[in-house]
Design a protein around this motif. Structure first.
Motif, PDB file in Angstrom:
ATOM      1  N   LYS A 107     -29.817  47.466  58.966  1.00 41.45           N
ATOM      2  CA  LYS A 107     -30.940  47.961  58.171  1.00 41.45           C
ATOM      3  C   LYS A 107     -31.898  48.788  59.029  1.00 41.45           C
ATOM      4  CE  LYS A 107     -30.550  44.262  54.793  1.00 41.45           C
ATOM      5  NZ  LYS A 107     -31.108  43.016  54.212  1.00 41.45           N
ATOM      6  N   LEU A 108     -31.715  48.728  60.357  1.00 45.74           N
ATOM      7  CA  LEU A 108     -32.468  49.557  61.286  1.00 45.74           C
ATOM      8  C   LEU A 108     -31.576  50.705  61.730  1.00 45.74           C
ATOM      9  CD1 LEU A 108     -33.478  46.470  61.648  1.00 45.74           C
ATOM     10  CD2 LEU A 108     -34.466  47.291  63.775  1.00 45.74           C
ATOM     11  N   GLU A 109     -32.167  51.863  61.959  1.00 46.11           N
ATOM     12  CA  GLU A 109     -31.371  53.010  62.382  1.00 46.11           C
ATOM     13  C   GLU A 109     -31.070  52.935  63.871  1.00 46.11           C
ATOM     14  OE1 GLU A 109     -31.336  57.904  62.249  1.00 46.11           O
ATOM     15  OE2 GLU A 109     -33.141  56.787  61.672  1.00 46.11           O
ATOM     16  N   PRO A 110     -29.785  52.876  64.261  1.00 43.47           N
ATOM     17  CA  PRO A 110     -29.465  52.903  65.693  1.00 43.47           C
ATOM     18  C   PRO A 110     -29.708  54.299  66.271  1.00 43.47           C
ATOM     19  CG  PRO A 110     -27.590  52.153  64.351  1.00 43.47           C
ATOM     20  CD  PRO A 110     -28.585  52.777  63.431  1.00 43.47           C
ATOM     21  N   ARG A 111     -30.095  54.326  67.534  1.00 44.52           N
ATOM     22  CA  ARG A 111     -30.212  55.605  68.231  1.00 44.52           C
ATOM     23  C   ARG A 111     -28.840  56.185  68.529  1.00 44.52           C
ATOM     24  NH1 ARG A 111     -30.152  55.898  73.783  1.00 44.52           N
ATOM     25  NH2 ARG A 111     -30.836  53.722  73.925  1.00 44.52           N
ATOM     26  N   GLU A 112     -27.883  55.302  68.788  1.00 46.67           N
ATOM     27  CA  GLU A 112     -26.542  55.737  69.177  1.00 46.67           C
ATOM     28  C   GLU A 112     -25.575  54.583  68.932  1.00 46.67           C
ATOM     29  OE1 GLU A 112     -24.628  57.776  73.153  1.00 46.67           O
ATOM     30  OE2 GLU A 112     -25.869  55.988  73.415  1.00 46.67           O
ATOM     31  N   VAL A 113     -24.357  54.895  68.501  1.00 46.86           N
ATOM     32  CA  VAL A 113     -23.292  53.895  68.361  1.00 46.86           C
ATOM     33  C   VAL A 113     -22.072  54.419  69.101  1.00 46.86           C
ATOM     34  CG1 VAL A 113     -21.834  52.573  66.792  1.00 46.86           C
ATOM     35  CG2 VAL A 113     -24.172  53.152  66.111  1.00 46.86           C
ATOM     36  N   VAL A 114     -21.538  53.606  70.001  1.00 47.63           N
ATOM     37  CA  VAL A 114     -20.400  53.999  70.842  1.00 47.63           C
ATOM     38  C   VAL A 114     -19.329  52.926  70.742  1.00 47.63           C
ATOM     39  CG1 VAL A 114     -19.662  54.656  73.161  1.00 47.63           C
ATOM     40  CG2 VAL A 114     -22.022  55.096  72.437  1.00 47.63           C
ATOM     41  N   ASP A 115     -18.075  53.353  70.654  1.00 49.96           N
ATOM     42  CA  ASP A 115     -17.003  52.353  70.694  1.00 49.96           C
ATOM     43  C   ASP A 115     -16.156  52.546  71.938  1.00 49.96           C
ATOM     44  OD1 ASP A 115     -14.298  53.807  69.866  1.00 49.96           O
ATOM     45  OD2 ASP A 115     -15.827  54.548  68.488  1.00 49.96           O
ATOM     46  N   HIS A 116     -15.725  51.413  72.498  1.00 48.05           N
ATOM     47  CA  HIS A 116     -14.919  51.406  73.718  1.00 48.05           C
ATOM     48  C   HIS A 116     -13.657  50.588  73.476  1.00 48.05           C
ATOM     49  CE1 HIS A 116     -18.256  52.858  76.330  1.00 48.05           C
ATOM     50  NE2 HIS A 116     -19.019  52.149  75.527  1.00 48.05           N
ATOM     51  N   PRO A 117     -12.477  51.135  73.796  1.00 50.09           N
ATOM     52  CA  PRO A 117     -11.283  50.293  73.804  1.00 50.09           C
ATOM     53  C   PRO A 117     -11.361  49.304  74.965  1.00 50.09           C
ATOM     54  CG  PRO A 117     -10.772  52.484  74.650  1.00 50.09           C
ATOM     55  CD  PRO A 117     -12.196  52.527  74.168  1.00 50.09           C
ATOM     56  N   LEU A 118     -10.875  48.104  74.747  1.00 55.69           N
ATOM     57  CA  LEU A 118     -10.882  47.083  75.791  1.00 55.69           C
ATOM     58  C   LEU A 118      -9.526  47.006  76.482  1.00 55.69           C
ATOM     59  CD1 LEU A 118     -12.800  44.161  74.036  1.00 55.69           C
ATOM     60  CD2 LEU A 118     -13.643  45.637  75.874  1.00 55.69           C
ATOM     61  N   PRO A 119      -9.514  46.696  77.780  1.00 57.76           N
ATOM     62  CA  PRO A 119      -8.243  46.510  78.472  1.00 57.76           C
ATOM     63  C   PRO A 119      -7.557  45.234  77.984  1.00 57.76           C
ATOM     64  CG  PRO A 119     -10.056  45.864  79.893  1.00 57.76           C
ATOM     65  CD  PRO A 119     -10.678  46.463  78.664  1.00 57.76           C
TER      66      PRO A 119
END
Length: 252
Positions: A107-119
């Motif tokens: 409900k809050l606006e994120p400044r940035e969203v990043v996704d990372h694959p995990l080993p």
């Protein structure tokens, strides 16, 4: 210091499937590949629960395959529960039959969203990270679903520790597939400011909870005012709900 209270939810929703006993894994295995089984009804129940929260982390949310009727379940929940912001990270796919994702509702606006694959020994796990606030001291929410094997979990937790290593306002939530006192978890606690949970709630299996494998871990700059385990419709995991006090400056 003034704070803002946020309510967080971490839920493994099992793609809307129903599991009420161990035998269902065999007798209802069709529900993991076919769109039958009232998944939409389960999602509506989960949406009611999610809507009581400000930020929700999802595991096993189908991003749009045969078993979900090609419905992006994270998007569906965002619409049904009244979240303006949502993101997802597809990470495991079996053709177009079944797929799984980490999801974020906010409900809050994120400044940035990043996704990372995990080993890991087998690829297909990931961590989804949302940053709030205007600087590196802002609130950071990470949603992860870790592997079943201890060796893979150790490498995944070491990777996550690098991402969150010196962050006082970090939250890591999700299905860890292990308890917080496992040896591989100590790497996370040694190398980040995340703290072991003050309260432990068995979440699996949902019909007779015995194992505490779902967690919401907080950085040492955050405090919580209560936590509980709650049903996530008929998923085989209970969800975790937590009230969080965040310094105002971490959200500006």
């Amino acid at each position: 210091m003034t704070t803002r209270r946020l309510r967080l939810l971490s839920a493994n929703i099992q793609a809307g499937s129903s599991t009420r006993r161990y035998s269902d894994y065999a007798t209802r295995s069709w529900s993991h590949v076919l769109p039958a089984g009232n998944k939409r009804g389960s999602l509506d129940t989960i949406a009611q629960l999610a809507g009581e929260h400000d930020i929700v982390g999802l595991n096993e949310s189908d991003p749009g395959s045969l078993r979900s009727g090609f419905t992006n379940q994270t998007h569906y929940l965002a619409q049904r529960a009244g979240f303006d912001y949502w993101s997802h990270q597809p990470n495991r796919r079996v053709g177009n039959v079944a797929s799984s994702a980490n999801g974020l509702l906010s409900k809050l606006e994120p400044r940035e969203v990043v996704d990372h694959p995990l080993p890991g020994r087998i690829s297909g796990r990931g961590v989804l990270i949302a940053h709030y606030g205007s600087d590196d001291d802002g609130l950071t929410i990470a949603v992860a679903h870790l592997s079943l094997g201890a060796g893979s979990r150790a490498s995944q937790l070491a990777f996550i520790a690098e991402l969150l290593h010196d962050h006082p306002h970090a939250v890591l939530m999700g299905d860890f597939n292990c308890s917080a006192d496992r040896p591989e978890m100590q790497t996370l606690f040694r190398n980040t400011r995340l703290q072991p949970p003050n309260e432990v709630f068995p979440t699996f299996p949902s019909w007779r909870p015995q194992r505490a494998i779902d967690h919401i871990l907080l950085g040492d700059g955050l405090s919580f005012a209560g936590a509980r385990a709650v049903p996530a419709a008929l998923s085989d995991h209970l969800a975790l709900s937590l009230d969080l006090d965040v310094p105002d400056h971490a959200l500006r």
